[in-house]
Design a protein around this motif. Structure first.
Motif, short mmCIF file in Angstrom:
data_model
loop_
_atom_site.label_atom_id
_atom_site.label_comp_id
_atom_site.label_asym_id
_atom_site.label_seq_id
_atom_site.Cartn_x
_atom_site.Cartn_y
_atom_site.Cartn_z
N THR A 13 -1.86 5.04 -11.34
CA THR A 13 -0.75 5.79 -10.75
C THR A 13 -0.24 5.07 -9.51
OG1 THR A 13 -0.16 7.85 -9.59
CG2 THR A 13 -2.44 7.17 -9.45
N VAL A 14 1.03 5.26 -9.18
CA VAL A 14 1.55 4.71 -7.93
C VAL A 14 0.88 5.39 -6.74
CG1 VAL A 14 3.79 4.00 -8.85
CG2 VAL A 14 3.51 6.32 -7.93
N GLY A 15 0.17 6.51 -7.01
CA GLY A 15 -0.53 7.21 -5.95
C GLY A 15 -1.65 6.41 -5.31
N VAL A 16 -2.04 5.29 -5.91
CA VAL A 16 -3.08 4.47 -5.29
C VAL A 16 -2.56 3.80 -4.01
CG1 VAL A 16 -4.33 4.09 -7.43
CG2 VAL A 16 -2.56 2.46 -6.74
N TRP A 17 -1.26 3.92 -3.75
CA TRP A 17 -0.68 3.46 -2.49
C TRP A 17 -1.04 4.43 -1.37
CZ3 TRP A 17 0.41 -0.74 -0.34
CH2 TRP A 17 1.46 -0.96 0.55
N GLY A 18 -1.49 5.63 -1.74
CA GLY A 18 -1.98 6.60 -0.77
C GLY A 18 -0.96 6.95 0.29
N ARG A 19 -1.41 6.97 1.54
CA ARG A 19 -0.55 7.32 2.66
C ARG A 19 0.06 6.09 3.34
NH1 ARG A 19 -0.90 12.51 4.50
NH2 ARG A 19 -2.51 13.83 3.55
N GLU A 26 3.29 -5.09 -6.11
CA GLU A 26 2.74 -5.14 -7.47
C GLU A 26 1.51 -6.04 -7.49
OE1 GLU A 26 6.43 -5.09 -10.41
OE2 GLU A 26 6.95 -6.08 -8.52
N ARG A 27 0.47 -5.59 -6.86
CA ARG A 27 -0.78 -6.35 -6.76
C ARG A 27 -1.96 -5.40 -6.55
NH1 ARG A 27 -2.46 -5.94 -1.61
NH2 ARG A 27 -0.97 -5.88 0.11
N ARG A 28 -3.16 -5.96 -6.51
CA ARG A 28 -4.34 -5.15 -6.20
C ARG A 28 -4.25 -4.66 -4.75
NH1 ARG A 28 -9.19 -8.77 -9.08
NH2 ARG A 28 -7.91 -9.46 -10.84
N LEU A 29 -4.85 -3.50 -4.49
CA LEU A 29 -4.70 -2.88 -3.17
C LEU A 29 -6.05 -2.50 -2.57
CD1 LEU A 29 -1.74 -0.55 -4.19
CD2 LEU A 29 -1.57 -2.64 -2.80
N PRO A 30 -6.89 -3.48 -2.30
CA PRO A 30 -8.22 -3.15 -1.75
C PRO A 30 -8.18 -2.58 -0.34
CG PRO A 30 -7.84 -5.51 -1.67
CD PRO A 30 -6.70 -4.93 -2.46
N GLU A 31 -7.05 -2.79 0.35
CA GLU A 31 -6.97 -2.36 1.75
C GLU A 31 -6.60 -0.89 1.92
OE1 GLU A 31 -2.73 -3.72 0.77
OE2 GLU A 31 -4.79 -4.11 0.12
N VAL A 32 -6.15 -0.24 0.87
CA VAL A 32 -5.72 1.16 0.97
C VAL A 32 -6.95 2.08 0.95
CG1 VAL A 32 -4.39 3.01 -0.08
CG2 VAL A 32 -3.52 0.66 -0.12
N SER A 33 -7.05 2.95 1.96
CA SER A 33 -8.23 3.82 2.06
C SER A 33 -7.89 5.27 2.39
CB SER A 33 -9.19 3.28 3.12
OG SER A 33 -8.54 3.20 4.39
N GLU A 34 -6.62 5.57 2.70
CA GLU A 34 -6.22 6.94 3.04
C GLU A 34 -5.29 7.47 1.94
OE1 GLU A 34 -4.69 7.51 6.92
OE2 GLU A 34 -6.24 6.29 7.89
N SER A 44 -7.67 5.07 -7.45
CA SER A 44 -7.89 3.84 -6.69
C SER A 44 -9.29 3.29 -6.94
CB SER A 44 -7.69 4.12 -5.19
OG SER A 44 -7.96 2.96 -4.43
N GLU A 45 -10.26 4.18 -6.97
CA GLU A 45 -11.63 3.75 -7.25
C GLU A 45 -11.75 3.17 -8.65
OE1 GLU A 45 -16.19 5.54 -7.33
OE2 GLU A 45 -14.52 6.81 -6.69
N GLU A 47 -9.44 1.62 -10.32
CA GLU A 47 -8.88 0.27 -10.29
C GLU A 47 -9.88 -0.73 -9.72
OE1 GLU A 47 -5.06 -0.64 -8.84
OE2 GLU A 47 -4.05 1.07 -9.75
N ARG A 48 -10.50 -0.36 -8.62
CA ARG A 48 -11.46 -1.28 -8.00
C ARG A 48 -12.62 -1.59 -8.94
NH1 ARG A 48 -10.41 1.96 -3.39
NH2 ARG A 48 -12.36 3.11 -3.70
N VAL A 49 -13.10 -0.55 -9.64
CA VAL A 49 -14.22 -0.74 -10.56
C VAL A 49 -13.84 -1.67 -11.71
CG1 VAL A 49 -15.68 0.40 -12.28
CG2 VAL A 49 -15.38 1.42 -10.01
N ILE A 50 -12.67 -1.43 -12.31
CA ILE A 50 -12.30 -2.22 -13.47
C ILE A 50 -12.05 -3.68 -13.11
CG2 ILE A 50 -9.78 -1.85 -13.47
CD1 ILE A 50 -10.05 -1.44 -16.55
N TRP A 51 -11.51 -3.94 -11.92
CA TRP A 51 -11.32 -5.33 -11.52
C TRP A 51 -12.65 -5.99 -11.17
CZ3 TRP A 51 -7.24 -7.08 -13.40
CH2 TRP A 51 -5.99 -6.46 -13.30
N ALA A 52 -13.54 -5.22 -10.53
CA ALA A 52 -14.83 -5.79 -10.12
C ALA A 52 -15.75 -6.02 -11.30
CB ALA A 52 -15.50 -4.86 -9.10
#
Length: 248
Positions: A13-19, A26-34, A44-45, A47-52
């Motif tokens: 979802t585009v919601g992984v952009w968070g706040r 259009e890339r991975r977003l490891p820095e988003v945490s809020e 978001s989690e 996405e991180r799992v599937i890439w890792a």
């Protein structure tokens, strides 16, 4: 050959952009945490799992925005948040009291285009490693004031009598929603209570870049459909299904 894994397509979802403010790349977003809610955080989690854990696998990630009904017929299985928002924008539920919509935009995309895009991607292994934003994009997202005009026109054409709009401070409206909720049915009360959070979400300075995605799917014969091309059938299907009486 049979039995060989050819493709993995993850629906995020585009919601992984968070706040995060600004336009989502259009890339991975490891820095988003809020995030606004646990749904965004969970996606978001994922996405991180599937890439890792999926290093070397033919993975494509799809990030849809707010999915609405089918572009031609407007048909949809469930009336979700977009339709609650449209009821709100009509002014019917709040006696015409409405916050200033300013320059806010709503990014939507029809469900059939999302399905076609994911299906096409799943059959093309060369799309592995890509991240696609299945959305209208910053330029294509509809201004909320334009959506409100379209909603009110559609509602009135279906016999709904709407009050004149009166603009108030957002905080006043949030208080009003709680009061109005005391006098409506349970389903409508749930919808109303969720609207302040939705409007707060929309008021943030965010967009979802889709330049690379739009180019890829245009070359595949699947150009991103403009909102004006499907909004009328989407609203019409909802009104026909719900009838002329107030709903939700």
């Amino acid at each position: 050959p049979a039995g060989t894994l050819r493709k993995i397509d993850l629906v995020s979802t585009v919601g992984v952009w968070g706040r995060t403010p600004g336009n989502m790349p259009e890339r991975r977003l490891p820095e988003v945490s809020e995030f606004h809610n646990t749904y965004e955080a969970a996606k978001s989690e994922a996405e991180r799992v599937i890439w890792a854990e999926g290093d070397g696998l033919p993975i494509t990630v799809h990030r849809p925005s707010m999915v609405v009904g089918e572009s031609g017929s407007g048909r949809v299985i469930h009336f979700q948040i977009f339709y609650h928002l449209c009821e709100f924008l009509s002014g019917e539920r709040t006696f015409g009291i409405m916050p200033d919509l300013g320059a806010m935009r709503l990014d939507t995309i029809p469900v059939d285009w999302v399905a076609d895009a994911i299906c096409w991607s799943s059959m093309h292994s060369e799309m592995a490693g890509r991240i696609f934003h299945l959305c209208s994009g910053p330029a294509g997202a509809m201004p909320l004031h334009r959506l409100q005009d379209k909603v009110r026109e559609a509602w009135q054409n279906h016999g709904r009598r709407l009050p004149a709009l009166r603009r108030v401070d957002r905080r006043v409206l949030q208080g009003l929603v709680a009061v109005v909720g005391l006098f409506v049915a349970t389903k409508a009360r749930r919808a109303l209570r969720g609207l302040p959070a939705v409007l707060a979400y929309l008021s943030e300075n965010q967009g979802f870049s889709n330049t690379e995605t739009a180019q890829a799917f245009a070359e595949a014969g699947l150009p991103v459909p403009p909102v004006e091309s499907y909004l009328d059938p989407v609203l019409g299907y909802y009104l026909a299904a719900r009838g002329a009486a107030p709903s939700l």
